[in-house]
Design a protein around this motif. Structure first.
Motif, mmCIF file in Angstrom:
data_model
loop_
_atom_site.group_PDB
_atom_site.id
_atom_site.type_symbol
_atom_site.label_atom_id
_atom_site.label_comp_id
_atom_site.label_asym_id
_atom_site.label_seq_id
_atom_site.Cartn_x
_atom_site.Cartn_y
_atom_site.Cartn_z
ATOM 1 N N MET A 1 -33.239 -32.521 -12.587
ATOM 2 C CA MET A 1 -32.437 -31.315 -12.402
ATOM 3 C C MET A 1 -32.858 -30.267 -13.421
ATOM 4 O O MET A 1 -33.326 -30.603 -14.519
ATOM 5 N N ILE A 2 -32.726 -29.008 -13.033
ATOM 6 C CA ILE A 2 -33.002 -27.909 -13.951
ATOM 7 C C ILE A 2 -31.849 -26.912 -13.872
ATOM 8 O O ILE A 2 -31.154 -26.826 -12.854
ATOM 9 N N ASN A 3 -31.650 -26.190 -14.956
ATOM 10 C CA ASN A 3 -30.584 -25.201 -15.044
ATOM 11 C C ASN A 3 -31.194 -23.813 -14.880
ATOM 12 O O ASN A 3 -32.017 -23.387 -15.692
ATOM 13 N N VAL A 4 -30.805 -23.111 -13.813
ATOM 14 C CA VAL A 4 -31.323 -21.776 -13.546
ATOM 15 C C VAL A 4 -30.161 -20.794 -13.605
ATOM 16 O O VAL A 4 -29.341 -20.726 -12.694
ATOM 17 N N SER A 5 -30.081 -20.076 -14.719
ATOM 18 C CA SER A 5 -29.030 -19.065 -14.905
ATOM 19 C C SER A 5 -27.633 -19.629 -14.663
ATOM 20 O O SER A 5 -26.792 -19.026 -13.998
ATOM 21 N N GLY A 6 -27.406 -20.826 -15.201
ATOM 22 C CA GLY A 6 -26.092 -21.434 -15.091
ATOM 23 C C GLY A 6 -25.868 -22.244 -13.831
ATOM 24 O O GLY A 6 -24.799 -22.848 -13.663
ATOM 25 N N ASN A 7 -26.863 -22.288 -12.946
ATOM 26 C CA ASN A 7 -26.759 -23.074 -11.718
ATOM 27 C C ASN A 7 -27.794 -24.192 -11.733
ATOM 28 O O ASN A 7 -28.956 -23.967 -12.084
ATOM 29 N N PHE A 8 -27.376 -25.388 -11.348
ATOM 30 C CA PHE A 8 -28.283 -26.525 -11.334
ATOM 31 C C PHE A 8 -29.066 -26.575 -10.024
ATOM 32 O O PHE A 8 -28.506 -26.398 -8.944
ATOM 33 N N LYS A 9 -30.382 -26.810 -10.142
ATOM 34 C CA LYS A 9 -31.215 -27.121 -8.987
ATOM 35 C C LYS A 9 -31.442 -28.629 -9.008
ATOM 36 O O LYS A 9 -31.900 -29.194 -10.008
ATOM 37 N N LEU A 10 -31.113 -29.280 -7.888
ATOM 38 C CA LEU A 10 -31.075 -30.735 -7.828
ATOM 39 C C LEU A 10 -32.137 -31.273 -6.887
ATOM 40 O O LEU A 10 -32.524 -30.611 -5.923
ATOM 41 N N SER A 11 -32.578 -32.506 -7.161
ATOM 42 C CA SER A 11 -33.643 -33.112 -6.384
ATOM 43 C C SER A 11 -33.237 -34.513 -5.930
ATOM 44 O O SER A 11 -32.214 -35.059 -6.348
ATOM 45 N N ALA A 12 -34.082 -35.105 -5.095
ATOM 46 C CA ALA A 12 -33.839 -36.471 -4.625
ATOM 47 C C ALA A 12 -33.841 -37.460 -5.782
ATOM 48 O O ALA A 12 -33.092 -38.447 -5.764
ATOM 49 N N THR A 13 -34.658 -37.210 -6.797
ATOM 50 C CA THR A 13 -34.679 -38.093 -7.967
ATOM 51 C C THR A 13 -33.331 -38.102 -8.661
ATOM 52 O O THR A 13 -32.854 -39.157 -9.098
ATOM 53 N N ASP A 14 -32.690 -36.946 -8.776
ATOM 54 C CA ASP A 14 -31.365 -36.878 -9.388
ATOM 55 C C ASP A 14 -30.362 -37.712 -8.604
ATOM 56 O O ASP A 14 -29.511 -38.392 -9.184
ATOM 57 N N LEU A 15 -30.459 -37.667 -7.294
ATOM 58 C CA LEU A 15 -29.531 -38.412 -6.445
ATOM 59 C C LEU A 15 -29.733 -39.912 -6.599
ATOM 60 O O LEU A 15 -28.766 -40.667 -6.771
ATOM 61 N N SER A 16 -30.976 -40.370 -6.547
ATOM 62 C CA SER A 16 -31.234 -41.802 -6.682
ATOM 63 C C SER A 16 -30.940 -42.288 -8.092
ATOM 64 O O SER A 16 -30.469 -43.418 -8.284
ATOM 65 N N ASN A 17 -31.187 -41.435 -9.109
ATOM 66 C CA ASN A 17 -30.836 -41.803 -10.480
ATOM 67 C C ASN A 17 -29.332 -42.015 -10.619
ATOM 68 O O ASN A 17 -28.878 -42.942 -11.298
ATOM 69 N N HIS A 18 -28.544 -41.149 -9.972
ATOM 70 C CA HIS A 18 -27.086 -41.267 -10.043
ATOM 71 C C HIS A 18 -26.614 -42.563 -9.397
ATOM 72 O O HIS A 18 -25.687 -43.210 -9.895
ATOM 73 N N LEU A 19 -27.252 -42.943 -8.296
ATOM 74 C CA LEU A 19 -26.897 -44.190 -7.636
ATOM 75 C C LEU A 19 -27.152 -45.376 -8.554
ATOM 76 O O LEU A 19 -26.374 -46.334 -8.581
ATOM 77 N N SER A 20 -28.220 -45.302 -9.343
ATOM 78 C CA SER A 20 -28.569 -46.397 -10.246
ATOM 79 C C SER A 20 -27.718 -46.402 -11.500
ATOM 80 O O SER A 20 -27.355 -47.475 -12.001
ATOM 81 N N CYS A 21 -27.384 -45.192 -12.013
ATOM 82 C CA CYS A 21 -26.706 -45.116 -13.315
ATOM 83 C C CYS A 21 -26.045 -43.756 -13.482
ATOM 84 O O CYS A 21 -26.737 -42.753 -13.684
ATOM 85 N N SER A 22 -24.713 -43.723 -13.411
ATOM 86 C CA SER A 22 -24.005 -42.450 -13.564
ATOM 87 C C SER A 22 -24.128 -41.911 -14.990
ATOM 88 O O SER A 22 -24.056 -40.699 -15.211
ATOM 89 N N HIS A 23 -24.334 -42.801 -15.959
ATOM 90 C CA HIS A 23 -24.550 -42.365 -17.342
ATOM 91 C C HIS A 23 -25.817 -41.523 -17.441
ATOM 92 O O HIS A 23 -25.858 -40.526 -18.178
ATOM 93 N N LEU A 24 -26.853 -41.896 -16.670
ATOM 94 C CA LEU A 24 -28.101 -41.141 -16.680
ATOM 95 C C LEU A 24 -27.878 -39.714 -16.169
ATOM 96 O O LEU A 24 -28.496 -38.772 -16.664
ATOM 97 N N THR A 25 -26.985 -39.557 -15.196
ATOM 98 C CA THR A 25 -26.652 -38.221 -14.702
ATOM 99 C C THR A 25 -26.078 -37.365 -15.821
ATOM 100 O O THR A 25 -26.437 -36.187 -15.966
ATOM 101 N N GLN A 26 -25.199 -37.942 -16.625
ATOM 102 C CA GLN A 26 -24.598 -37.194 -17.740
ATOM 103 C C GLN A 26 -25.660 -36.790 -18.764
ATOM 104 O O GLN A 26 -25.660 -35.660 -19.270
ATOM 105 N N LEU A 27 -26.586 -37.693 -19.057
ATOM 106 C CA LEU A 27 -27.648 -37.382 -20.022
ATOM 107 C C LEU A 27 -28.582 -36.304 -19.470
ATOM 108 O O LEU A 27 -28.953 -35.366 -20.192
ATOM 109 N N ASN A 28 -28.949 -36.421 -18.189
ATOM 110 C CA ASN A 28 -29.847 -35.423 -17.593
ATOM 111 C C ASN A 28 -29.195 -34.051 -17.540
ATOM 112 O O ASN A 28 -29.866 -33.023 -17.707
ATOM 113 N N ARG A 29 -27.895 -34.012 -17.303
ATOM 114 C CA ARG A 29 -27.201 -32.722 -17.287
ATOM 115 C C ARG A 29 -27.230 -32.090 -18.684
ATOM 116 O O ARG A 29 -27.455 -30.887 -18.822
#
Length: 209
Positions: free
Chosen positions: A1-29
């Protein structure tokens, strides 16, 4: 994921990472917001896998080319370039960009199939080249996301999506999008809810040994 002017752009990797580990989503954010630095390391075995993946994709595209299909190489190009290649009716689109709102990605291969779309009496379906002989849940989620994005672009939902595995004649596994759509939508909904919500403290509480 990347932050563009306060808005997140999300990818399939972000989605599959969240399925594996919600903690990883918090760290990536937090990394995307600049609150943490992303750890860096060099893993030569990972580099080898990435290169093998590129070679597998290139070999499959060459296989399709030898079969007489027209190829449009779109790596690094815009969504508009992908749409133009679809209007032109190219048989195979390689690394086509797909966007809708906060979601985006680059599909390994979009392959032309009979069917109605806003482009004419043809449409496209998603193919993903994978080295693994076992298809994982993360791969299915990636295919579903790209299929949903493609649905928006071409104005019709693809029936199938595919995993292409290595081999002399490239074994192709097909999956019906409708059979996985509800599962995908639920995972995506949970992930988007997490991204909209406040940052969560996900580290375990310390305990005495």
């Amino acid at each position: 994921m990347i932050n563009v002017s306060g808005n997140f752009k999300l990818s399939a990797t972000d989605l599959s990472n969240h399925l594996s580990c919600s903690h990883l989503t918090q760290l990536n954010r937090r990394v995307a917001l600049g609150e943490l630095n992303k750890p860096t390391w060099y893993d030569p075995s990972l580099e080898i896998l990435i290169q093998r993946g590129r070679e597998h994709e290139a070999a499959y595209v060459e296989y399709l080319k030898k079969a007489g299909l027209s190829i449009a190489h779109l790596k690094g190009q815009s969504l508009e370039a992908s749409v133009e290649a679809m209007y032109q009716g190219n048989d195979v689109l390689v690394q086509a960009r797909l966007d809708n709102e906060q979601w985006m990605g680059y599909a390994d291969v979009l392959i032309k199939v009979p069917g109605q779309s806003k482009f004419g009496n043809w449409s496209y379906e998603v193919q993903d080249t994978k080295l693994s002989q076992n298809t994982r849940a993360g791969t299915i989620l990636q295919l579903c996301l790209y299929t949903e994005l493609l649905s928006v672009v071409q104005g019709s939902a693809p029936d199938k999506m595919y995993v292409v595995k290595p081999g002399e004649n490239f074994q192709v596994e097909s999956y019906r999008y409708a059979e996985f759509q509800s599962y995908y939508k639920q995972v995506k909904k949970n992930f988007e809810s997490t991204m909209r919500g406040p940052a969560a403290a996900t580290y375990p509480d310390p305990v005495e040994n």
